[in-house]
Design an enzyme around this catalytic site. Structure first.
Site, PDB file in Angstrom:
ATOM      1  N   SER A   1      40.694  26.141  40.419  1.00 55.50           N
ATOM      2  CA  SER A   1      41.366  26.923  39.381  1.00 55.50           C
ATOM      3  C   SER A   1      41.428  28.381  39.815  1.00 55.50           C
ATOM      4  O   SER A   1      40.616  28.837  40.642  1.00 55.50           O
ATOM      5  CB  SER A   1      40.593  26.827  38.061  1.00 55.50           C
ATOM      6  OG  SER A   1      40.983  27.832  37.154  1.00 55.50           O
TER       7      SER A   1
ATOM      8  N   TYR B   1      31.874  28.861  34.704  1.00 61.67           N
ATOM      9  CA  TYR B   1      33.110  28.149  35.045  1.00 61.67           C
ATOM     10  C   TYR B   1      33.648  28.634  36.386  1.00 61.67           C
ATOM     11  O   TYR B   1      34.005  27.839  37.262  1.00 61.67           O
ATOM     12  CB  TYR B   1      34.145  28.361  33.944  1.00 61.67           C
ATOM     13  CG  TYR B   1      35.482  27.715  34.235  1.00 61.67           C
ATOM     14  CD1 TYR B   1      35.612  26.334  34.286  1.00 61.67           C
ATOM     15  CD2 TYR B   1      36.624  28.498  34.454  1.00 61.67           C
ATOM     16  CE1 TYR B   1      36.840  25.733  34.556  1.00 61.67           C
ATOM     17  CE2 TYR B   1      37.853  27.913  34.714  1.00 61.67           C
ATOM     18  CZ  TYR B   1      37.950  26.537  34.764  1.00 61.67           C
ATOM     19  OH  TYR B   1      39.173  25.950  35.041  1.00 61.67           O
TER      20      TYR B   1
END
Length: 327
Positions: A159, A185
């Site tokens: 990501s 994350y």
């Protein structure tokens, strides 16, 4: 040979869909596993690979939910797998290996984002455990099947969240620093990218290549469930009525567009002989330069990967740490 981290160019772009990038590719006789293949871009990936003729296996923590989600996709196999549970990973891999099949495509699409602090039974932070360590162990256990394919591809879904954090090796599990969901994350997504670098280095000689992927921002998949509507609106992902904004040029994509890069990396003949690179918009990403980093981080739609997410030394260090953590 190390593949250059620079666009080919591929001829595809931000608005390309999974159907478009796989057009003309016949996967008959190929076997694919898609983690997270029953929701969001994972579901679209599983659907498209199956439509192209592949045998598709979808591991799921909730097989009943997966069965319901995949009811219109004929012939997909659903198996139980919990990436947070090492015994579950081993059991799934053992069942697959017992089938005697080679594994041509492994798309690691399952993941969680910005979750509140929780830990698995080993004490490992949940986002790092799910997004990286579970998939690391899965690849290790499935290695004989990947080698047997004589030309396998592993696609960790990373990501642009890599921007939030490198891998912090001296405190991977937030034992000594305050927990922040997006730092955790970001670390896990950087780990996904680094995993592809070292996996490809180790696997290339045996025909196992790896590509990490930034799919774009696709908020209506369930991945953003821990984010408030206010936060999503502030990020420019929702309009005033709370509806998802679609603008692939700015990375705000549909599910079909979001799955495209995973499918391209898993199947495209343009990538034959290549590997170990971070990709987005159905192409290899350029490395963000020091001069361009401020603009890239500001929310610019410019493609790119930060150097620390494709650093071979960090990738090797992460591999060694992951081996210790997963025993």
């Amino acid at each position: 040979m190390t593949t250059a981290q620079q666009p080919l160019p591929s001829g595809f772009g931000p608005a390309s869909t999974a159907d478009e990038v796989i057009k003309g590719i016949d996967l008959t006789g190929k076997v694919a596993i898609v983690t997270g293949g029953y929701s969001g871009i994972g579901l679209e990936t599983a659907w498209v690979l199956r439509e192209a003729g592949a045998e598709v296996v979808v591991p799921a923590r909730d097989p009943a939910r997966a069965t319901a989600a995949l009811r219109e996709v004929d012939g997909v196999e659903i198996e139980r797998l919990d990436l947070m549970d090492p015994a579950s990973v081993d059991a799934f891999a053992a069942r697959f290996l017992a089938s005697g099949r080679p594994l041509h495509i492994l798309v690691n699409s399952a993941g969680i984002m910005a979750a509140p602090l929780s830990r698995d039974a080993r004490g490992y932070e949940s986002q790092f455990a799910t997004n990286h360590l579970g998939h690391f162990q899965l690849v290790a256990r499935l290695w004989p099947a990947l080698v047997a394919a004589d030309g396998a591809r592993v696609v960790p879904v990373s990501s642009r969240g890599i921007r939030f954090s490198p891998v912090v090796f001296d405190d991977l599990h937030f034992e000594r620093r305050p927990y922040e969901p997006f730092l955790a994350y970001g670390q896990s997504k950087t780990a996904n990218a680094l995993f592809a670098v070292e996996l490809d280095r180790r696997g290339a000689a045996e025909g196992v290549r790896a590509f990490s992927v930034h799919p774009g921002m696709i908020i209506d998949t369930g991945l953003a469930k821990h984010l408030s509507e206010e936060a999503l609106r502030a990020a420019g992902a929702l309009d005033e009525q709370g509806r998802p904004i679609r603008d692939p040029a700015r990375q705000f994509k549909t599910v079909q567009q979001g799955a495209a890069t995973s499918v391209w990396c898993a199947t495209s003949p343009q990538l034959a002989g290549l590997g170990g690179v971070y990709c987005e918009n159905c192409d290899i990403s350029p490395v963000v330069t020091a001069d361009g980093e401020a603009e890239w981080r500001s929310g610019s739609a410019l493609p790119g990967v930060l150097p620390y997410a494709v650093d071979p030394e960090a990738a090797a260090r992460l591999w060694e740490a992951s081996e210790r953590l997963t025993a």
